[in-house]
Design a protein around this motif. Structure first.
Motif, PDB file in Angstrom:
ATOM      1  N   PRO A  33     -32.013 -38.261   5.188  1.00 34.63           N
ATOM      2  CA  PRO A  33     -32.783 -38.286   6.285  1.00 34.63           C
ATOM      3  C   PRO A  33     -33.762 -37.152   6.490  1.00 34.63           C
ATOM      4  O   PRO A  33     -33.157 -36.233   6.192  1.00 34.63           O
ATOM      5  CB  PRO A  33     -31.705 -38.291   7.320  1.00 34.63           C
ATOM      6  N   GLN A  34     -34.736 -37.657   6.845  1.00 34.64           N
ATOM      7  CA  GLN A  34     -35.891 -36.662   7.310  1.00 34.64           C
ATOM      8  C   GLN A  34     -35.873 -36.146   8.744  1.00 34.64           C
ATOM      9  O   GLN A  34     -36.949 -35.765   8.980  1.00 34.64           O
ATOM     10  CB  GLN A  34     -37.269 -36.877   6.631  1.00 34.64           C
ATOM     11  N   ALA A  35     -35.085 -36.910   9.557  1.00 33.85           N
ATOM     12  CA  ALA A  35     -35.114 -36.879  11.008  1.00 33.85           C
ATOM     13  C   ALA A  35     -33.684 -37.333  11.420  1.00 33.85           C
ATOM     14  O   ALA A  35     -32.969 -37.815  10.620  1.00 33.85           O
ATOM     15  CB  ALA A  35     -36.411 -37.682  11.610  1.00 33.85           C
ATOM     16  N   PRO A  36     -33.324 -36.866  12.683  1.00 33.88           N
ATOM     17  CA  PRO A  36     -31.810 -37.356  13.110  1.00 33.88           C
ATOM     18  C   PRO A  36     -31.767 -38.880  13.022  1.00 33.88           C
ATOM     19  O   PRO A  36     -30.774 -39.290  12.627  1.00 33.88           O
ATOM     20  CB  PRO A  36     -31.954 -36.770  14.447  1.00 33.88           C
ATOM     21  N   VAL A  37     -32.789 -39.607  13.260  1.00 30.84           N
ATOM     22  CA  VAL A  37     -32.791 -40.950  13.102  1.00 30.84           C
ATOM     23  C   VAL A  37     -33.814 -41.196  11.842  1.00 30.84           C
ATOM     24  O   VAL A  37     -34.895 -40.893  12.087  1.00 30.84           O
ATOM     25  CB  VAL A  37     -33.114 -41.854  14.211  1.00 30.84           C
TER      26      VAL A  37
END
Length: 113
Positions: A33-37
């Motif tokens: 992942p590149q973001a929390p979502v």
């Protein structure tokens, strides 16, 4: 021709954390992942990349975007989200199976990349 990673996930040959599935697409959590979502919205029909789509893919491509909105609403992302489609090596495409990245829950920069 061998199956793509995503075809193997769709066929349940490889496990994935599934967030949503319907008859036309599957939504999974990205393993890097590149973001929390960071979700991947993947059509069950193999379209190698958006640059190789045809007019007959129009409904499928629209379905991916509508699904992104449905999933974002389900996850309650009031501050927004970004959708990304990579096309080719210069865009960092790593799997030759069209998919939409949904990224959220952190401030994303502009311009991207």
């Amino acid at each position: 021709m061998s199956k793509t990673l995503f075809q193997k996930i769709i066929d349940r040959e490889i496990p994935a954390k599934i967030e949503h599935e319907d008859d036309r697409c599957i939504v999974i959590h990205d393993i890097q992942p590149q973001a929390p979502v960071h979700l991947l919205i993947i059509p069950k029909k193999l379209i190698p990349r958006v640059g190789e789509s045809t007019p007959s893919d129009e409904a499928q491509l629209g379905h991916l975007l509508v699904t992104a909105g449905v999933v974002a609403k389900k996850l309650n992302l009031p501050r927004g989200f970004r959708l990304v489609i990579n096309n080719g090596p210069d865009a960092c495409e790593t799997v030759p199976h069209l998919h939409v990245h949904l990224l959220a829950q952190r401030q994303l920069t502009w311009p991207p990349g």
